[in-house]
Design a protein around this motif. Structure first.
Motif, short mmCIF file in Angstrom:
data_model
loop_
_atom_site.label_atom_id
_atom_site.label_comp_id
_atom_site.label_asym_id
_atom_site.label_seq_id
_atom_site.Cartn_x
_atom_site.Cartn_y
_atom_site.Cartn_z
N HIS A 7 0.73 -1.12 -0.08
CA HIS A 7 -0.08 -0.06 0.06
C HIS A 7 0.99 1.29 -0.05
CE1 HIS A 7 -3.45 2.74 0.80
NE2 HIS A 7 -2.83 2.89 1.82
N SER A 8 1.94 1.09 0.46
CA SER A 8 2.94 2.35 0.83
C SER A 8 3.51 2.57 -0.61
CB SER A 8 3.86 2.18 1.81
OG SER A 8 4.97 2.99 1.77
N ASP A 9 4.01 1.36 -1.22
CA ASP A 9 4.57 1.58 -2.49
C ASP A 9 3.43 2.30 -3.54
OD1 ASP A 9 6.59 -1.40 -2.43
OD2 ASP A 9 7.06 0.88 -1.62
N HIS A 10 2.33 1.55 -3.33
CA HIS A 10 1.08 2.14 -4.29
C HIS A 10 1.02 3.63 -4.24
CE1 HIS A 10 -2.60 1.51 -6.40
NE2 HIS A 10 -3.11 2.14 -5.50
N SER A 11 0.95 4.17 -2.96
CA SER A 11 0.64 5.57 -2.70
C SER A 11 1.67 6.41 -3.05
CB SER A 11 0.45 5.61 -1.11
OG SER A 11 -0.61 4.88 -0.70
N ASP A 12 3.03 5.86 -2.89
CA ASP A 12 4.34 6.70 -3.24
C ASP A 12 4.21 6.87 -4.95
OD1 ASP A 12 5.05 6.98 -0.83
OD2 ASP A 12 6.60 5.39 -0.99
N LEU A 13 3.92 5.89 -5.52
CA LEU A 13 3.85 5.94 -7.04
C LEU A 13 2.68 6.93 -7.40
CD1 LEU A 13 4.91 5.07 -9.83
CD2 LEU A 13 3.33 3.13 -9.52
N HIS A 14 1.49 6.74 -6.79
CA HIS A 14 0.52 7.79 -7.18
C HIS A 14 1.04 8.95 -6.99
CE1 HIS A 14 -3.09 5.72 -8.70
NE2 HIS A 14 -3.08 4.83 -7.68
N ALA A 15 1.66 9.43 -5.92
CA ALA A 15 2.05 10.86 -5.48
C ALA A 15 2.98 11.18 -6.50
CB ALA A 15 2.84 10.69 -4.13
N ALA A 16 3.94 10.26 -7.05
CA ALA A 16 4.96 10.65 -8.04
C ALA A 16 4.52 10.78 -9.40
CB ALA A 16 6.13 9.53 -8.01
N LEU A 17 3.57 10.04 -9.70
CA LEU A 17 2.89 10.50 -10.85
C LEU A 17 2.03 11.60 -11.02
CD1 LEU A 17 1.68 6.80 -11.80
CD2 LEU A 17 3.35 8.14 -13.17
N GLY A 18 1.48 11.96 -9.78
CA GLY A 18 0.61 13.23 -9.56
C GLY A 18 1.23 14.34 -9.60
N ALA A 19 2.62 14.30 -9.34
CA ALA A 19 3.69 15.55 -9.33
C ALA A 19 4.16 15.82 -10.75
CB ALA A 19 4.79 15.22 -8.49
N GLY A 40 3.28 16.73 -14.70
CA GLY A 40 2.22 17.65 -15.43
C GLY A 40 1.33 16.60 -16.05
N ALA A 41 0.26 17.13 -16.27
CA ALA A 41 -1.00 16.22 -16.96
C ALA A 41 -0.44 15.39 -18.11
CB ALA A 41 -2.31 16.84 -17.09
N LEU A 42 -0.05 16.06 -19.19
CA LEU A 42 0.57 15.48 -20.36
C LEU A 42 1.79 14.61 -20.11
CD1 LEU A 42 0.09 15.47 -23.27
CD2 LEU A 42 1.33 17.28 -23.65
N ASP A 43 2.60 15.05 -19.30
CA ASP A 43 3.74 14.14 -19.13
C ASP A 43 3.33 12.78 -18.41
OD1 ASP A 43 5.53 15.83 -19.92
OD2 ASP A 43 6.30 16.58 -18.23
N ARG A 44 2.29 12.98 -17.62
CA ARG A 44 1.67 11.91 -16.77
C ARG A 44 1.16 10.87 -17.73
NH1 ARG A 44 -0.59 14.47 -13.11
NH2 ARG A 44 -2.54 14.42 -13.73
N GLU A 45 0.27 11.47 -18.85
CA GLU A 45 -0.34 10.51 -19.97
C GLU A 45 0.69 9.92 -20.72
OE1 GLU A 45 -3.52 9.26 -22.13
OE2 GLU A 45 -3.30 9.83 -20.23
N VAL A 46 1.75 10.67 -20.85
CA VAL A 46 2.80 10.04 -21.77
C VAL A 46 3.33 8.88 -21.21
CG1 VAL A 46 5.16 10.30 -22.74
CG2 VAL A 46 3.30 12.19 -23.24
N VAL A 47 3.70 9.02 -19.57
CA VAL A 47 4.32 7.84 -19.16
C VAL A 47 3.23 6.51 -19.03
CG1 VAL A 47 4.96 7.20 -16.68
CG2 VAL A 47 6.12 9.26 -17.66
#
Length: 206
Positions: free
Chosen positions: A127-139, A141-148
């Motif tokens: 759960h911790s890893d899951h949350s960390d990844l969401h936080a990193a992706l959330g940081a 930009g929207a277009l960069d996140r979509e590309v990743v």
């Protein structure tokens, strides 16, 4: 020669060297890497050349307290392209290899984190890893996140991502490269330190 005079002599030699080698080094790197990586590696290469300016071949090589040229000599004679470029290409080659190894570690880190994201959490650590990844992706930009996400989850190539997003393939590659670096900076710093990898600094010897 005083310390200030020595510093000025080294600075002057580096500036003359840069005038000779920057453009050829940039072309050398562009033939071997994308534009974004080539720019990064060129900066790193010039930093290594500054640190090792006394090792660069030419009449100015050696102790910075010794005159680089005879009094009537051409001040640029210690920077003949034929003499200095092969050595500088060797430095750039080492810096490029370092950058590619670092990119490989970042890529493996991101892939591992993506696999973690795809698996349902089974415990507190997950759960911790899951949350960390969401936080990193959330940081991102929207277009960069979509590309990743298109690259990692849909497994699309940059050309295919370009079709989805309306970007060019080159723009996608640059955004993906930078986004992976940002993710690695947030999530992989400790992991990279634990890897114990020791970087080379261009060329170790001549």
């Amino acid at each position: 020669m005083t310390e200030e005079e020595t510093r000025r002599k080294r600075q002057a030699r580096f500036e003359r060297l840069a005038q000779v080698v920057v453009e050829p080094l940039h072309r050398y790197l562009l033939r071997r890497a994308g534009a974004d990586l080539a720019e990064d590696v060129l900066s790193e290469t010039m930093l290594v050349l500054w640190r090792r300016i006394d090792d660069v071949p030419g009449p100015g090589t050696g102790s910075a307290t010794e005159p680089a040229t005879e009094p009537d000599a051409d001040p640029d004679a210690d920077h003949s392209p034929d003499e200095v470029l092969p050595w500088c290409y060797g430095v750039a080659r080492g810096c490029l290899a370092n950058a590619r190894r670092a990119d490989g570690r970042r890529l493996r880190l991101v892939e591992r984190l993506i696999r973690t994201q795809q698996r349902p959490p089974t415990g507190a650590a997950d759960h911790s890893d899951h949350s960390d990844l969401h936080a990193a992706l959330g940081a991102l930009g929207a277009l960069d996140r979509e590309v990743v996400q298109l690259w990692a989850w849909e497994e699309l190539a940059p050309r295919q991502i370009a079709e989805v997003t309306g970007l060019t393939s080159n723009a996608v590659s640059i955004r993906l490269h930078r986004a992976k670096k940002k993710l690695a900076a947030q999530l992989g710093r400790k992991d990279a330190e634990r890897s114990g990898h020791k970087r080379d600094e261009g060329r170790s010897s001549q």
